[in-house]
Design a protein around this motif. Structure first.
Motif, short mmCIF file in Angstrom:
data_model
loop_
_atom_site.label_atom_id
_atom_site.label_comp_id
_atom_site.label_asym_id
_atom_site.label_seq_id
_atom_site.Cartn_x
_atom_site.Cartn_y
_atom_site.Cartn_z
N LEU A 1 0.84 -1.20 0.00
CA LEU A 1 0.00 0.00 0.00
C LEU A 1 0.87 1.25 0.00
O LEU A 1 0.59 2.23 -0.71
N GLY A 2 1.95 1.20 0.77
CA GLY A 2 2.89 2.32 0.82
C GLY A 2 3.55 2.55 -0.53
O GLY A 2 3.68 3.69 -0.98
N ARG A 3 3.95 1.47 -1.17
CA ARG A 3 4.58 1.59 -2.49
C ARG A 3 3.60 2.17 -3.50
O ARG A 3 3.97 2.99 -4.33
N LEU A 4 2.35 1.74 -3.39
CA LEU A 4 1.29 2.26 -4.26
C LEU A 4 1.17 3.78 -4.06
O LEU A 4 1.09 4.54 -5.03
N ALA A 5 1.19 4.20 -2.81
CA ALA A 5 1.08 5.63 -2.49
C ALA A 5 2.27 6.40 -3.05
O ALA A 5 2.14 7.55 -3.45
N ALA A 6 3.43 5.74 -3.05
CA ALA A 6 4.65 6.40 -3.52
C ALA A 6 4.84 6.30 -5.03
O ALA A 6 5.83 6.77 -5.57
#
Ligand code: NAP
Length: 283
Positions: free
Chosen positions: A124-129
């Protein structure tokens, strides 16, 4: 109004996945999906069966891990599949989970390379980034349906009702990446109909039968119904009162037969992608 049937799109995604599986067979690789189930909830069993059926059509093999007993070790099973089972390319952890374990906590034990349903918070964090990662299949399925339907997203007003970590939040990130103007609503939203009424694209991911009625929808809006609510007589209804919304909407997905089948197809496609990446690393 168009009823946006998810089944032909799901079939097309499965067909492509099957072709990719055939190509991988040439390298001696059979994509494998492991499911971890620690509940006897019949809805979960039904979902796993529907995945298994679709997986078989595509040529993906299944490893079903069923945990029972007083204190099932869900995180231990996920660690084991993540770290030791090199024949397993994708892992999904089914809900509900025992002992107050949240899906985000369990997801931390799914290796990102095998995280085909985007359960690891790092995905999810990678998606946000804006980094490559698997998104939760349901959120990805909504975007695939909109693309397939030819719904313009760039600059569009998109309203997502629901802010869960599995659907609403990742979907908002995906729509943002498509350049939509994104608003997220939830149970504290003051005037839901006023906000949803602005949407060119309205997604309901709540779990409240027929919450979205005619008064919530702008003329011509495309409405995607993620909700799945059991009716008591074995049926399924969405969060959208389809009959009421149809006369105003530009398109609406049915339940069942909308987001659900596309979700399963996307999940299987992710398993193939994970298997292909693993084969690439091994070479
Ligand atoms: P969830 O975790 O229960 O989240 C529901 C969200 O809806 C929460 O953010 C909640 O707000 C919000 N909400 C509740 N009542 C509301 C209201 N009256 N007005 C506006 N917002 C409201 O559910 P989920 O896991 O995201 O799942 C949502 C639905 O999608 C369920 O029906 C589920 O079965 C279905 N689903 C379908 C698929 C599929 O493949 N088709 C996959 C996953 C889930 P708060 O945050 O303020 O509580």
């Amino acid at each position: 109004v168009t009823l946006i049937d998810g089944r032909p799109l799901a079939a097309a995604i499965r067909e492509q996945a099957a072709a990719d599986v055939a190509a991988l067979a040439g390298q001696g690789v059979t994509p494998k999906l492991a499911t971890v189930v620690a509940t006897d909830d019949p809805a979960t069993a039904w979902y796993v069966r529907s995945i298994a059926k679709a997986a078989e059509q595509v040529g993906i093999s299944m490893g079903e891990v069923t945990l029972g007993g007083a204190a099932p070790d869900v995180t231990g099973a996920l660690d084991d599949l993540s770290g030791h089972h090199h024949d397993v390319h994708g892992i999904i952890c089914l809900t509900p989970l025992p002992g107050g374990l949240t899906l985000a906590e369990a997801g931390e034990h799914v290796a990102p390379a095998k995280d085909v349903d985007g359960a690891n918070p790092s995905s999810l964090g990678r998606l946000a980034a804006g980094l490559p990662a698997f998104a939760p299949a349901t959120a990805q399925a909504v975007v695939e349906i909109l693309r397939h339907h030819g719904t313009p997203l760039s600059g569009a007003e998109a309203v997502v009702v629901g802010r869960s970590t599995v659907v609403g939040k990742p979907l908002a990130l995906l729509l943002l990446a498509e350049h939509a103007t994104v608003t997220i609503c939830h149970s504290r939203t003051r005037d839901l109909a006023a906000v949803t009424g602005r949407a060119d694209v309205l997604v309901a991911a709540v779990g409240n039968p027929h919450l979205i009625g005619r008064g919530h929808v702008k003329e011509g809006a495309v409405v995607i119904d993620v909700g799945t609510n059991e009716t008591g007589d074995g049926g399924l209804v969405g969060d959208v009162d389809t009959g009421a919304v149809e006369p105003v909407a530009g398109g609406v997905t049915p339940v069942p037969g909308g987001v659900g089948p596309v979700t399963t197809a996307v999940l299987l496609r992710n398993v193939v992608t994970a298997a292909r990446s693993a084969a690439g690393r091994d070479r």
